[in-house]
Design an enzyme around this catalytic site. Structure first.
Site, PDB file in Angstrom:
ATOM      1  N   ARG A 128      79.684   9.822  18.548  1.00 27.29           N
ATOM      2  CA  ARG A 128      78.923   9.880  17.301  1.00 27.29           C
ATOM      3  C   ARG A 128      77.520  10.465  17.468  1.00 27.29           C
ATOM      4  O   ARG A 128      76.838  10.758  16.505  1.00 27.29           O
ATOM      5  CB  ARG A 128      78.860   8.467  16.685  1.00 27.29           C
ATOM      6  CG  ARG A 128      80.208   7.987  16.181  1.00 27.29           C
ATOM      7  CD  ARG A 128      80.269   6.494  15.987  1.00 27.29           C
ATOM      8  NE  ARG A 128      80.452   5.773  17.253  1.00 27.29           N
ATOM      9  CZ  ARG A 128      80.613   4.446  17.345  1.00 27.29           C
ATOM     10  NH1 ARG A 128      80.599   3.708  16.256  1.00 27.29           N
ATOM     11  NH2 ARG A 128      80.768   3.877  18.531  1.00 27.29           N
ATOM     12  N   TYR A 165      44.991  36.112  38.626  1.00 25.73           N
ATOM     13  CA  TYR A 165      46.334  36.555  39.036  1.00 25.73           C
ATOM     14  C   TYR A 165      46.336  38.066  39.160  1.00 25.73           C
ATOM     15  O   TYR A 165      45.968  38.781  38.211  1.00 25.73           O
ATOM     16  CB  TYR A 165      47.325  36.098  37.947  1.00 25.73           C
ATOM     17  CG  TYR A 165      48.777  36.350  38.257  1.00 25.73           C
ATOM     18  CD1 TYR A 165      49.310  36.039  39.504  1.00 25.73           C
ATOM     19  CD2 TYR A 165      49.621  36.891  37.295  1.00 25.73           C
ATOM     20  CE1 TYR A 165      50.647  36.258  39.778  1.00 25.73           C
ATOM     21  CE2 TYR A 165      50.966  37.108  37.551  1.00 25.73           C
ATOM     22  CZ  TYR A 165      51.470  36.795  38.805  1.00 25.73           C
ATOM     23  OH  TYR A 165      52.805  37.006  39.065  1.00 25.73           O
TER      24      TYR A 165
HETATM   25  C1  UD1 Z   1      80.434  -2.583  20.315  1.00 22.12           C
HETATM   26  C2  UD1 Z   1      81.216  -3.873  20.018  1.00 22.12           C
HETATM   27  C3  UD1 Z   1      80.722  -4.440  18.677  1.00 22.12           C
HETATM   28  C4  UD1 Z   1      79.238  -4.689  18.734  1.00 22.12           C
HETATM   29  C5  UD1 Z   1      78.481  -3.408  19.145  1.00 22.12           C
HETATM   30  C6  UD1 Z   1      77.032  -3.732  19.418  1.00 22.12           C
HETATM   31  C7  UD1 Z   1      83.397  -3.515  21.028  1.00 22.12           C
HETATM   32  C8  UD1 Z   1      84.839  -3.242  20.775  1.00 22.12           C
HETATM   33  N1  UD1 Z   1      82.619  -3.557  19.945  1.00 22.12           N
HETATM   34  O1  UD1 Z   1      80.777  -1.644  19.295  1.00 22.12           O
HETATM   35  O2  UD1 Z   1      81.403  -5.645  18.415  1.00 22.12           O
HETATM   36  O3  UD1 Z   1      78.792  -5.127  17.473  1.00 22.12           O
HETATM   37  O4  UD1 Z   1      79.049  -2.861  20.355  1.00 22.12           O
HETATM   38  O5  UD1 Z   1      76.304  -2.567  19.636  1.00 22.12           O
HETATM   39  O6  UD1 Z   1      83.008  -3.699  22.154  1.00 22.12           O
HETATM   40  N2  UD1 Z   1      81.975   1.903  26.785  1.00 22.12           N
HETATM   41  C9  UD1 Z   1      82.506   2.070  28.034  1.00 22.12           C
HETATM   42  N3  UD1 Z   1      83.777   2.578  28.130  1.00 22.12           N
HETATM   43  C10 UD1 Z   1      84.520   2.913  27.045  1.00 22.12           C
HETATM   44  C11 UD1 Z   1      83.955   2.730  25.762  1.00 22.12           C
HETATM   45  C12 UD1 Z   1      82.687   2.208  25.663  1.00 22.12           C
HETATM   46  O7  UD1 Z   1      81.876   1.785  29.036  1.00 22.12           O
HETATM   47  O8  UD1 Z   1      85.644   3.363  27.226  1.00 22.12           O
HETATM   48  C13 UD1 Z   1      80.618   1.383  26.675  1.00 22.12           C
HETATM   49  C14 UD1 Z   1      79.708   2.338  25.919  1.00 22.12           C
HETATM   50  O9  UD1 Z   1      79.079   3.251  26.810  1.00 22.12           O
HETATM   51  C15 UD1 Z   1      78.730   1.395  25.248  1.00 22.12           C
HETATM   52  C16 UD1 Z   1      79.498   0.098  25.113  1.00 22.12           C
HETATM   53  O10 UD1 Z   1      80.644   0.196  25.940  1.00 22.12           O
HETATM   54  O11 UD1 Z   1      77.586   1.165  26.044  1.00 22.12           O
HETATM   55  C17 UD1 Z   1      79.940  -0.170  23.678  1.00 22.12           C
HETATM   56  O12 UD1 Z   1      80.737   0.914  23.214  1.00 22.12           O
HETATM   57  P1  UD1 Z   1      80.492   1.535  21.779  1.00 22.12           P
HETATM   58  O13 UD1 Z   1      81.529   2.571  21.544  1.00 22.12           O
HETATM   59  O14 UD1 Z   1      79.098   1.891  21.606  1.00 22.12           O
HETATM   60  O15 UD1 Z   1      80.863   0.254  20.869  1.00 22.12           O
HETATM   61  P2  UD1 Z   1      80.399  -0.077  19.394  1.00 22.12           P
HETATM   62  O16 UD1 Z   1      81.286   0.629  18.448  1.00 22.12           O
HETATM   63  O17 UD1 Z   1      78.964   0.115  19.257  1.00 22.12           O
HETATM   64 CA    CA Z   2      77.321   0.896  20.574  1.00 26.52          CA
END
Ligand code: UD1
Ligand code: CA
Length: 450
Positions: free
Chosen positions: A11, A389
């Site tokens: 995103r 220079y």
């Molecule tokens: C996540 C939470 C949500 C919470 C929000 C807070 C989940 C399913 N949802 O949503 O409940 O309210 O964070 O900000 O966890 N990441 C990995 N590997 C992956 C995917 C993601 O390491 O395959 C890491 C991302 O880098 C990130 C974190 O996990 O730091 C959260 O992932 P993101 O996609 O940002 O989750 P949100 O949709 O924000």
């Molecule tokens: Ca997030």
């Protein structure tokens, strides 16, 4: 402590990994690592995946010199979601009884809050304690579903929430304290869900509960701390909050910030008492400003220091050291290696690079001074430049104390001007000038009859 930073950050619509985007002048991930370091956990793990080599290299660079314990890098082979990231971290997590899991995209989280979460987890003796917050606009976050008695039942991701659940304003911050054994037991049962078929870590909480475990919540006193960055709109929001925190810290220590909505200060900037920051001031990196200074309006200072009682107006300053009671601007450009003062004056439309401007010396108008040493009490006339220079190499200009340089002089470097020497206006100086001498190097005027 485990930091999840392997996500694709889709995103953000960026070629740069999300966790490396800058907030307050630092990559977002820096804040999570600094927090982890302050908590002194038995181990720090970071899950990387998307552009893992770049992220690992940047983490190593940003942690140089202050991180007190080594990082275990865990490579997530596919972006299968936050639950997938935890599954791939099993060999790391297994070494501990309790673990804090947090996201690399939450730079507003403070040490105090995570410390309180860890304490609350210990005291309540549950299997999971989740950090929550109430947000006026919970859009995009996982909602915390509680029973009528207030027990946490589960977290529902927005994509799966019923309209009733979507109306809940208590959200999951993405930071948790887990007992490792029940977490891993539950994680192994997670399956892909949602429109992107991701493995949600949040579903593990419901599974822990179904197996008789207790899930507790610890509410963050400050809802801002729960904010995560998924889009550049959220990045700008977090930047504003972080900036305001830095400005509040300065204001409470005695700095006047005339308009906090138009003043930008990085996290490590130091400003002394009774200094006034005018609108449009941007202080970046490792910058320190002394006491009683006036900075701005419309001034950017990066990795530089100013002593007490300086003024700098409408100017750009980078990697410069300005000593007390020196005045800079309006419209000066101080480039790396500039050292000026005390009581020096660098004025309108002057550019200085890799030069020393001594005590009480003045470069007040329209000059270029490069690779130059100017001793004390020197006056440089308007429009004077150093020709430093020759197309191949840079050369030095040295100007002795109390020298007086007329307007529009060219110093063809290398050249040395003696103490108390005087240079006639419009001269092009190619040879050294002895102490006290008057040098004039320009064609004599002829008036012809017409
Ligand atoms: C996540 C939470 C949500 C919470 C929000 C807070 C989940 C399913 N949802 O949503 O409940 O309210 O964070 O900000 O966890 N990441 C990995 N590997 C992956 C995917 C993601 O390491 O395959 C890491 C991302 O880098 C990130 C974190 O996990 O730091 C959260 O992932 P993101 O996609 O940002 O989750 P949100 O949709 O924000
Ligand atoms: Ca997030």
């Amino acid at each position: 402590m485990l930091i999840l930073a392997a996500g694709e950050g889709t995103r953000m619509e960026s070629t740069l990994p999300k966790v490396l985007h800058l907030v307050g002048g630092r990559p977002m991930l820096f804040y999570g690592l600094r927090l982890a370091n302050a908590l002194k956990p038995a181990g720090i793990g970071v899950v990387i995946g998307h552009q893992a080599d770049l992220v690992q290299k940047e983490i190593e660079a940003m942690c140089k010199g202050w991180l007190t314990r080594p990082i275990t890098f865990i490579r997530q082979s596919k972006p299968t979601g936050s639950g997938g990231a935890v599954l791939e971290s099993i060999p790391f997590l297994k070494k501990f009884q309790t673990a804090i899991v947090t996201c690399g995209d939450s730079p507003l989280l403070t040490f105090e809050t995570v410390y309180a979460l860890a304490n609350s987890h210990r005291e309540q003796k549950g299997q999971v304690t989740l950090l929550t917050a109430r947000l006026a606009n919970p859009k995009g976050y996982g909602r915390v579903v509680r029973s009528p008695l207030g027990e946490v039942l589960k977290i529902v991701e927005e994509t799966e929430a019923s309209p009733k659940e979507a109306a809940i304003t208590e959200v999951n911050s993405g930071t948790y304290a887990f007992e490792v054994a029940p977490l891993l037991g539950a994680a192994k049962e997670l399956v892909p869900q949602g429109p992107k078929r991701e493995i949600y870590l949040t579903t593990a909480l419901e599974l822990v509960r179904q197996r008789g475990g207790r899930v507790n919540a610890c509410a963050s006193g400050n809802p801002d701390e729960a904010l995560g960055v998924n889009t550049r709109i959220q990045l700008a929001h977090v930047e504003r909050v972080l900036n305001r925190r830095c400005l509040d810290r300065l204001m409470l220590s005695g700095v006047t910030v005339v308009d906090p909505t138009h003043t930008y200060v990085d996290a490590d900037v130091e400003v002394g008492q009774d200094t006034i920051l005018l609108p449009g001031t941007i202080l970046k990196g490792k910058t320190s400003i002394g006491k009683g200074c006036v900075v701005g309006p419309f001034t950017t200072i990066e990795n530089s220091s100013f002593g007490n009682n300086c003024e700098v107006r409408c100017s750009f300053v980078k990697e410069a050291r300005i000593l007390e009671k020196t005045s800079v601007g309006p419209y000066s450009h101080l480039r790396p290696g500039t050292v000026a003062g005390p009581r020096a004056r660098i004025g309108n439309f002057s550019e200085i690079k890799n030069s020393r401007i001594g005590f009480g010396s003045k470069v007040p108008h329209l000059s270029y001074i490069g690779d130059c040493e100017i001793a004390e009490d020197v006056n440089i006339g308007a429009g004077t430049i150093t020709c430093n220079y020759d197309g191949v190499e840079k050369h030095k200009t040295i100007i002795g104390a109390k020298a007086f340089v007329g307007s529009n002089v060219n110093f063809v470097a290398p050249v040395k001007i003696g103490r108390g020497a005087k240079i006639g206006a419009g001269s092009t100086i190619t040879d050294d000038v002895p102490d006290g001498a008057l040098a004039i190097a320009r064609a004599r005027q002829e008036n012809k009859q017409r």
